[in-house]
Design a protein around this motif. Structure first.
Motif, PDB file in Angstrom:
ATOM      1  N   GLN A  32       0.244  -0.432   0.256  1.00 26.20           N
ATOM      2  CA  GLN A  32      -0.288  -0.048   0.277  1.00 26.20           C
ATOM      3  C   GLN A  32       0.701   1.224   0.031  1.00 26.20           C
ATOM      4  O   GLN A  32       0.110   2.403   0.456  1.00 26.20           O
ATOM      5  CB  GLN A  32      -1.112   0.083   1.152  1.00 26.20           C
ATOM      6  N   ASP A  33       2.220   1.146  -0.062  1.00 24.17           N
ATOM      7  CA  ASP A  33       2.740   2.168  -0.730  1.00 24.17           C
ATOM      8  C   ASP A  33       3.272   2.982  -1.510  1.00 24.17           C
ATOM      9  O   ASP A  33       3.116   3.909  -1.548  1.00 24.17           O
ATOM     10  CB  ASP A  33       4.399   1.859   0.226  1.00 24.17           C
ATOM     11  N   ASN A  52       3.756   6.932  -5.170  1.00 23.39           N
ATOM     12  CA  ASN A  52       3.482   6.588  -3.798  1.00 23.39           C
ATOM     13  C   ASN A  52       1.923   7.020  -4.480  1.00 23.39           C
ATOM     14  O   ASN A  52       1.167   7.538  -4.294  1.00 23.39           O
ATOM     15  CB  ASN A  52       4.108   7.521  -3.053  1.00 23.39           C
ATOM     16  N   GLY A  53       1.388   6.190  -2.932  1.00 27.79           N
ATOM     17  CA  GLY A  53      -0.230   5.830  -2.679  1.00 27.79           C
ATOM     18  C   GLY A  53      -0.993   4.906  -3.140  1.00 27.79           C
ATOM     19  O   GLY A  53      -0.229   3.547  -4.064  1.00 27.79           O
ATOM     20  N   MET A  54      -2.044   4.729  -3.025  1.00 24.22           N
ATOM     21  CA  MET A  54      -2.913   3.716  -3.049  1.00 24.22           C
ATOM     22  C   MET A  54      -3.622   3.522  -4.998  1.00 24.22           C
ATOM     23  O   MET A  54      -3.517   4.470  -5.369  1.00 24.22           O
ATOM     24  CB  MET A  54      -4.292   3.218  -2.431  1.00 24.22           C
ATOM     25  N   ARG A  77       3.446  -1.763  -4.508  1.00 26.10           N
ATOM     26  CA  ARG A  77       5.216  -1.543  -3.606  1.00 26.10           C
ATOM     27  C   ARG A  77       4.666  -1.671  -1.934  1.00 26.10           C
ATOM     28  O   ARG A  77       3.945  -1.415  -1.044  1.00 26.10           O
ATOM     29  CB  ARG A  77       6.258  -0.821  -3.732  1.00 26.10           C
ATOM     30  N   TYR A  78       4.967  -2.560  -1.327  1.00 23.41           N
ATOM     31  CA  TYR A  78       5.425  -2.391   0.141  1.00 23.41           C
ATOM     32  C   TYR A  78       6.989  -2.056   0.691  1.00 23.41           C
ATOM     33  O   TYR A  78       7.483  -3.228   0.125  1.00 23.41           O
ATOM     34  CB  TYR A  78       4.712  -4.026   0.908  1.00 23.41           C
ATOM     35  N   SER A  83      14.208   2.194   0.843  1.00 21.99           N
ATOM     36  CA  SER A  83      13.780   3.338   1.771  1.00 21.99           C
ATOM     37  C   SER A  83      11.279   3.177   1.176  1.00 21.99           C
ATOM     38  O   SER A  83      11.047   3.068  -0.045  1.00 21.99           O
ATOM     39  CB  SER A  83      13.986   4.960   1.681  1.00 21.99           C
ATOM     40  N   SER A  84      11.082   4.122   1.414  1.00 14.38           N
ATOM     41  CA  SER A  84       9.988   4.771   0.676  1.00 14.38           C
ATOM     42  C   SER A  84       9.988   6.101   0.496  1.00 14.38           C
ATOM     43  O   SER A  84       8.583   6.679  -0.359  1.00 14.38           O
ATOM     44  CB  SER A  84       8.997   5.519   1.699  1.00 14.38           C
TER      45      SER A  84
END
Length: 539
Positions: A32-33, A52-54, A77-78, A83-84
């Motif tokens: 959910q990243d 990034n996001g759903m 991606r999780y 990193s995020s």
């Protein structure tokens, strides 16, 4: 843990993006990243959207309309070791050789040595901390060694076989070569899942790769087959080629897929996730009955912790002839707490996500059934919620054994000190989470619950329970460094989320958000790009 997807439509004039987006929404539970789609249109031109996001937020109608082409690759991606930073959203892309798009689920355990090889020998620049980009460049470098203007299936099989000799870890990958086709391959141990399916239309066959069979079911594909361990599958509009390209090793899929990650309506490696969870409930009922009798304790009601444990809890209740009740009401607009960064954020979101109904708890001895107990954060909050609304005693039954060790194959269990079972016996675990009693499934029973549906699977990766890593090469030094890396990445993400909620800028990996957006805006949003264009010929 991530979800990967590849789609090739026989009609090259059709657009694959709408179905890829729909398929990714079915894999949203796996990450959910961030999410992304890259399609291949006329003349091998790539069109890309990732952020990034759903899935529902990133792929609106405008974004999907700009993703042109009859084949494409998608990813949810999780982040674990990476990193995020949104620069690490997948799929990744390299223009040389031939133009390759790549999506990966899993984790490599020899990234430092591979990074050194990329730098000193292959002379390829790795721009992120993601081992997915590393895998892509290994594949690209091996293809480049052919020196050919046009490559064929044998060249691709050779390149993937070389990759499997070079790297160690878990990986289920989907790739796309410009103007050529889509490719999937799976690590020699088959730790992470991926399968292939087909769909007949008027002009020919469409083909799909996906992490779980539910995607094939929902999109109307049939003849689902798992990609075998160490196998590569190449699909073009001319047909399908399959080949085992790695030396034989023991097939060891990750048993935690069946416990928690996969959807119950999926079938992985010939095993129905739903039926395996039913079996987990039956086996756990025997263990619960034995321990309750030993302790002289009784239970009034069985309540599942939504959602993953529902199937097992219902079977357990039926086997013990106990009432089954839904005691927690779930807010479905809050993500999975297990894959949220940082203890504080998880704890806060448990209360937002679940609400306990006093009617089902007040004055009762309650048996809560959960799929597993990892950090204990969720369990502790839920137990306190049950007691707050009047439960006399709260007993917790876990469908999985105690999780005492880090996962190095793509599931974020970063620090052994964060695992509530690490260094604690069952009594100490119960005290730590505030339960009156905790009952764990035994490991032999868990393995039997899954394996009974496919006896050809010799064993499973159970490293989170045993500390025995099937690939080898996992030293104490490696585990320590991985824990430090992941802890730092979690800290960075928590800071980013906090600042974003206040409307402030943030820094991730040394780049200010605005600066990073400027650098990557040409490739991160489909409405800002007309495509990534290449003219290599591949046949």
């Amino acid at each position: 843990m991530c979800g990967v997807l590849g789609l090739l439509l026989h009609d090259a004039s059709a657009d694959a993006a709408p179905e890829i987006s729909e398929g990714l929404s079915l894999l949203q539970h796996r990450g959910q990243d961030a999410c992304g789609i890259v399609t291949c249109g006329p003349k091998g031109r790539f069109f890309q959207c990732k952020a990034n996001g759903m899935v529902r937020d990133v792929f609106d109608e405008k974004a999907i309309s700009k993703l042109v082409g009859g084949m494409g690759v998608g990813h949810v991606r999780y982040p674990t070791a990476g990193s995020s930073n949104h620069a690490e959203a997948q799929p990744f892309y390299v223009n040389s050789p031939y133009g390759i798009v790549f999506a990966h689920n899993g984790n490599l355990i020899d990234s430092p040595s591979l990074m050194q090889f990329m730098d000193a020998t292959a002379h390829r620049h790795i721009n992120t901390s993601s081992d997915s980009e590393l895998l892509l460049n290994l594949f690209a470098n091996n293809l480049q060694q052919t020196g050919k203007f046009r490559i064929n299936e044998d060249d691709i099989f050779t390149a993937i076989g070389g990759l499997m000799k070079q790297c160690t870890g878990a990986y289920a990958c989907v790739a796309m070569l410009a103007g050529f086709g889509i490719i999937a391959f799976r690590d020699p141990n088959g730790i992470r899942p991926i399968g292939v399916a087909s769909r007949r239309n008027n002009s020919g066959n469409d083909y799909l790769f996906a992490s779980e069979s539910i995607v094939a079911d929902a999109l109307g594909f049939g003849e689902w087959e798992d990609v075998k361990p160490g196998e590569a599958v190449i699909i073009t509009r001319s047909g399908v080629s399959r080949k085992r390209v790695a030396e034989h090793t023991t097939f060891t899929p990750d048993i935690f897929e069946f416990v928690y990650f996969a959807r119950p309506d999926s079938v992985l490696d010939g095993v129905s996730v739903y039926r395996s969870r039913m079996a987990m409930g039956d086996a756990l009922a025997v263990e619960v009955d034995k321990i309750l009798k030993e302790r002289g304790m009784t239970v009034d009601v069985v309540i599942p912790v939504p959602d993953t444990s529902r199937v097992a809890a219902l079977n357990l209740a039926q086997k013990l002839n106990l009432p089954y009740r839904e005691g927690f009401i779930k807010n479905r607009y809050v993500g999975r707490t297990f894959i949220m960064p940082g203890q504080q954020m998880r704890r806060r979101n448990v209360r937002r996500k679940l609400n306990a109904m006093a009617l089902e708890f007040s004055g009762k001895n309650v048996l809560l059934v959960d799929d597993s107990i990892v950090r204990g954060t969720t369990s502790k909050e839920i137990i306190q919620m049950a007691k707050d609304v009047g439960a006399k005693k709260v007993i917790v039954a876990s469908c999985a054994p105690p999780i005492r060790h880090s996962n190095v194959y793509g599931i974020d269990m970063p620090s052994r000190s964060e695992l509530v079972a690490h260094g604690r016996d069952t009594e100490e675990i119960a005290e730590a989470i505030g339960a009156d009693l905790v009952i764990f499934q035994t490991l032999p029973d868990l393995i039997a619950c899954v394996r009974q549906f496919n006896s050809s699977i010799p064993t499973f990766d159970c490293s989170v329970f045993t500390g025995e890593y099937v690939t080898g090469g996992v030293s104490e030094e490696y585990l320590h460094q991985l824990e430090l890396l992941r802890a730092e990445n979690v800290k960075n993400k928590v800071v980013v989320n906090s600042r974003e909620s206040k409307g402030e800028g943030s820094r991730v990996n040394g780049f200010h958000d605005q600066e990073s957006a400027i650098v990557s805006s040409a490739i991160n949003r489909a409405d800002d790009t007309v495509g990534l264009h290449n003219t290599w010929n591949i046949s």
